[in-house]
Design an enzyme around this catalytic site. Sequence first.
Site, PDB file in Angstrom:
ATOM      1  CB  ALA A  19      11.808 -21.981   9.616  1.00 50.29           C
ATOM      2  CG  HIS A  58      -1.936  -1.086   1.181  1.00 52.07           C
ATOM      3  ND1 HIS A  58      -3.041  -1.061   0.354  1.00 52.07           N
ATOM      4  CD2 HIS A  58      -1.994  -2.265   1.844  1.00 52.07           C
ATOM      5  CE1 HIS A  58      -3.739  -2.161   0.531  1.00 52.07           C
ATOM      6  NE2 HIS A  58      -3.126  -2.919   1.428  1.00 52.07           N
ATOM      7  CB  THR A  78      12.845  -6.405   4.367  1.00 52.97           C
ATOM      8  OG1 THR A  78      14.160  -6.416   4.929  1.00 52.97           O
ATOM      9  CG2 THR A  78      11.838  -6.833   5.426  1.00 52.97           C
ATOM     10  NE  ARG A 130      20.436  -7.659  10.656  1.00 50.92           N
ATOM     11  CZ  ARG A 130      19.710  -6.630  10.294  1.00 50.92           C
ATOM     12  NH1 ARG A 130      19.334  -6.524   9.060  1.00 50.92           N
ATOM     13  NH2 ARG A 130      19.302  -5.707  11.148  1.00 50.92           N
TER      14      ARG A 130
END
Length: 193
Positions: free
Chosen positions: A155, A110, A160, A175
Amino acid sequence: MVDSITDFSVQIAADKALVAKKQACQQLVYQFNQTRPDQGKERKQLLKQLFAQYSNTHIEPPLRCDLGTNVYFGKGGFVNYGLIILDIATVTIGDYVLIGPNVQLCAASHPELREQRMAPTACGEPISIGNQAWIGAGSIVLAGVNIGENCIIGAGSVVTKDVPANHVAVGNPCRVLRPIHQTELDELNSHQN
């Protein structure tokens, strides 16, 4: 009006064409999720209708996705229970990719501007998962992320940012932990041949 959802990155979520595409997708997803375990052939036919590209990746129901027409599956992979794909933007999954249970591939987002969120407006960025990658159970891959080939995503990771090929990455936020060494890749490839 643009004919294809992939022709733009911002879309009014109440747009009639988008709503119609989503309803058609939901019908196919519903049919797929209602199949019996012995209906493998029927499942594959439904997935061929649902996705932009699909050959023989095994997908366990239940499955959820928004449009299906922006999803490209390579060959020979395995998807465990509960995959969610938000595909207002393109989602590309390479050959022999393993996806654990309850993974979310969220190419949708969004906008940051309040006025656009109130419209409502939806936007997204493509997701790409390279050949022979493994996405661990409960992981979330966000819009705009590229995961390189042979990567292992631990897991529960929230991915990102891009993960370069041949690396293990874990965590929230995800990371890079370490490279996968050539001897490990050779061993993995020897099990597939």
